[in-house]
Write a protein that holds these residues in place. Structure first.
Motif, PDB file in Angstrom:
ATOM      1  N   TRP A 114       0.902  -1.059  -0.009  1.00 12.87           N
ATOM      2  CA  TRP A 114      -0.005   0.121  -0.066  1.00 12.87           C
ATOM      3  C   TRP A 114       0.854   1.227  -0.092  1.00 12.87           C
ATOM      4  O   TRP A 114       0.384   2.208  -0.624  1.00 12.87           O
ATOM      5  N   LEU A 118       0.097   3.991  -2.952  1.00 12.15           N
ATOM      6  CA  LEU A 118      -0.014   5.215  -2.539  1.00 12.15           C
ATOM      7  C   LEU A 118       0.984   6.349  -3.060  1.00 12.15           C
ATOM      8  O   LEU A 118       0.334   7.391  -3.677  1.00 12.15           O
ATOM      9  N   ASP A 401      -4.695   1.570   0.139  1.00 14.48           N
ATOM     10  CA  ASP A 401      -4.484   3.006  -0.758  1.00 14.48           C
ATOM     11  C   ASP A 401      -5.543   3.660  -1.160  1.00 14.48           C
ATOM     12  O   ASP A 401      -5.767   4.896  -0.868  1.00 14.48           O
TER      13      ASP A 401
END
Length: 410
Positions: A114, A118, A401
């Motif tokens: 994640w 992100l 995310d």
């Protein structure tokens, strides 16, 4: 009369001299404070050492393959699971994500974590940002504060994300309350002259890291078969130590679970913990329980330590709560029951696993963020967590995310 005049003139001269000295001292102090601020404005952060073991032995390479996943781990020159970093600090907004295996990305390649997803998404939106993965499997708040005190001075982030895993990290708060560094004369000096004192600390740190060769920090290299063999041997040793009652519980597992355990395709520590404490996931669900309160206070102590060092280096700190499967996902809850844990259905309805870290963050004066509601909207989805291992799948990392994380305050 003449004597009195002389005395008055003497006193007047003394007062003028005293005022002159005081003014000179004040001017010197103001000048030194200005010099400190100017020095801080023009000085670039020190470069990274060529190699160091911040978390893991640098340049390590490991491969894993189980019934649930196949992935590889590459450790960079400074000992974190991330890309190689330039020695000089760039201008990008830098975020450090400090956490456990759910931040590290157990079971997935780094591109699917994640943190990396992100970063990629925010960069695509035009933001100059880098998110560094400082996750390590099997750790908790005591390690987070210890790591922060080493990593923040080294990496100079703009933001520190303390990634607490629901339920788990509160239970892992440590035996003793973490304390802040005592305020003293030197703390006052640091506050008055933050840039000069940071410079002196940087010099000491550079001396500490200089002269270390890569040979002093041997890298770890293992194949998937090496890791599977080690896992199977560990599982066998746990099996031999089980009590008759524990062995009976283990024999009641379904055949798929027992086969995965014996062949090295299932984390033996997860099963051993279930044998030792099947109520592990419900231990801190009573928020008002005295032991839970102690865990909250100890976690807050570690968060305060992180906040203090972050403030010394001009960084913000926030706490985010990572969703753990049994609290947000029915298939994950069922599967954790298959490996020996007590998994009542009410775990999917309580908010206690968010409330405990929220209270710890509040005690530490930090902002807190959570994802639970977004994950529970997909609580019947079987693809968010690995079936037997329980960690987040690539789809689970993607959802984390997607929901925005630390952008959504509680």
């Amino acid at each position: 009369r003449s004597a009195r005049t002389i005395q008055r003139r003497t006193r007047s001269t003394a007062l003028k001299n005293l005022a002159l000295v005081a003014g000179s001292i004040i001017f010197a102090v103001l000048l030194s404070l200005s010099a400190d601020r100017i020095f801080g404005a023009i000085r670039r952060p020190p470069g990274l050492p060529e190699t160091m073991e911040l978390i893991f032995p640098p340049f390590s390479v490991q491969h894993y393959e189980t019934a649930d996943f196949r992935y590889s781990v590459y450790i960079n020159a400074i000992g974190i699971r991330d890309r190689e970093l330039p020695r000089e600090r760039g201008d990008a907004y830098r975020v450090l994500a400090i956490g456990d295996s759910y931040t590290y990305g157990w079971g997935v390649d780094i591109e699917n974590t994640w943190t990396r997803q992100l970063e990629t998404r925010l960069r695509a939106e035009g933001r100059d940002i880098e998110i560094l993965n400082l996750g390590k499997p099997g750790v908790g708040p005591p390690f987070y504060s210890e790591l922060a005190e080493k990593a923040i001075p080294l990496l100079r982030p703009d933001l520190v994300l303390v990634c607490l895993l629901q339920g788990n990290d509160i239970r892992a708060a440590g035996e003793e309350t973490a304390t802040l560094k005592t305020r003293s004369f030197w703390n006052l000096v640091r506050r008055l002259y933050p840039n000069f004192t940071l410079y002196m600390r940087d010099l000491r740190r550079e001396q500490e890291y200089s002269g270390r060769s890569h040979e002093e920090m041997p890298k770890q290299v293992s194949t998937a078969e090496d890791n599977r063999r080690w896992t199977a041997n560990t599982a066998q040793s746990f099996l031999e130590k089980m009590t008759p009652e524990q062995r009976a519980r283990f024999e009641a597992f379904d055949e798929e679970v027992k086969a995965a355990y014996s062949s090295g395709n299932l984390n033996p520590y997860m099963v051993d913990l279930a044998m030792q404490n099947p109520d592990f996931y419900i231990l801190t669900m009573d928020v008002e329980d005295a032991w839970t309160q102690t865990c909250i206070e100890r976690t807050a102590g570690h968060l305060r330590r992180i906040k203090q060092v972050a403030e010394e280096y001009g960084s913000d700190t926030v706490v985010i709560c990572i969703p753990e499967g049994p609290y947000v996902n029915r298939p994950a809850l069922i599967n954790m029951g298959r490996v020996g844990y007590n998994m009542p259905d009410w775990l999917l309805a309580t908010n206690a696993m968010d409330e405990t870290p929220h209270r710890a963050a509040t005690l530490a004066g930090l902002q807190f963020f959570q994802f639970t509601d977004a994950f529970r909207k997909r609580q019947e989805d079987p693809v968010l967590y690995f079936e037997l291992d329980g960690h987040s799948t690539p789809a689970g990392h993607h959802l984390q995310d997607e929901v925005g994380g630390f952008q959504r305050p509680v």
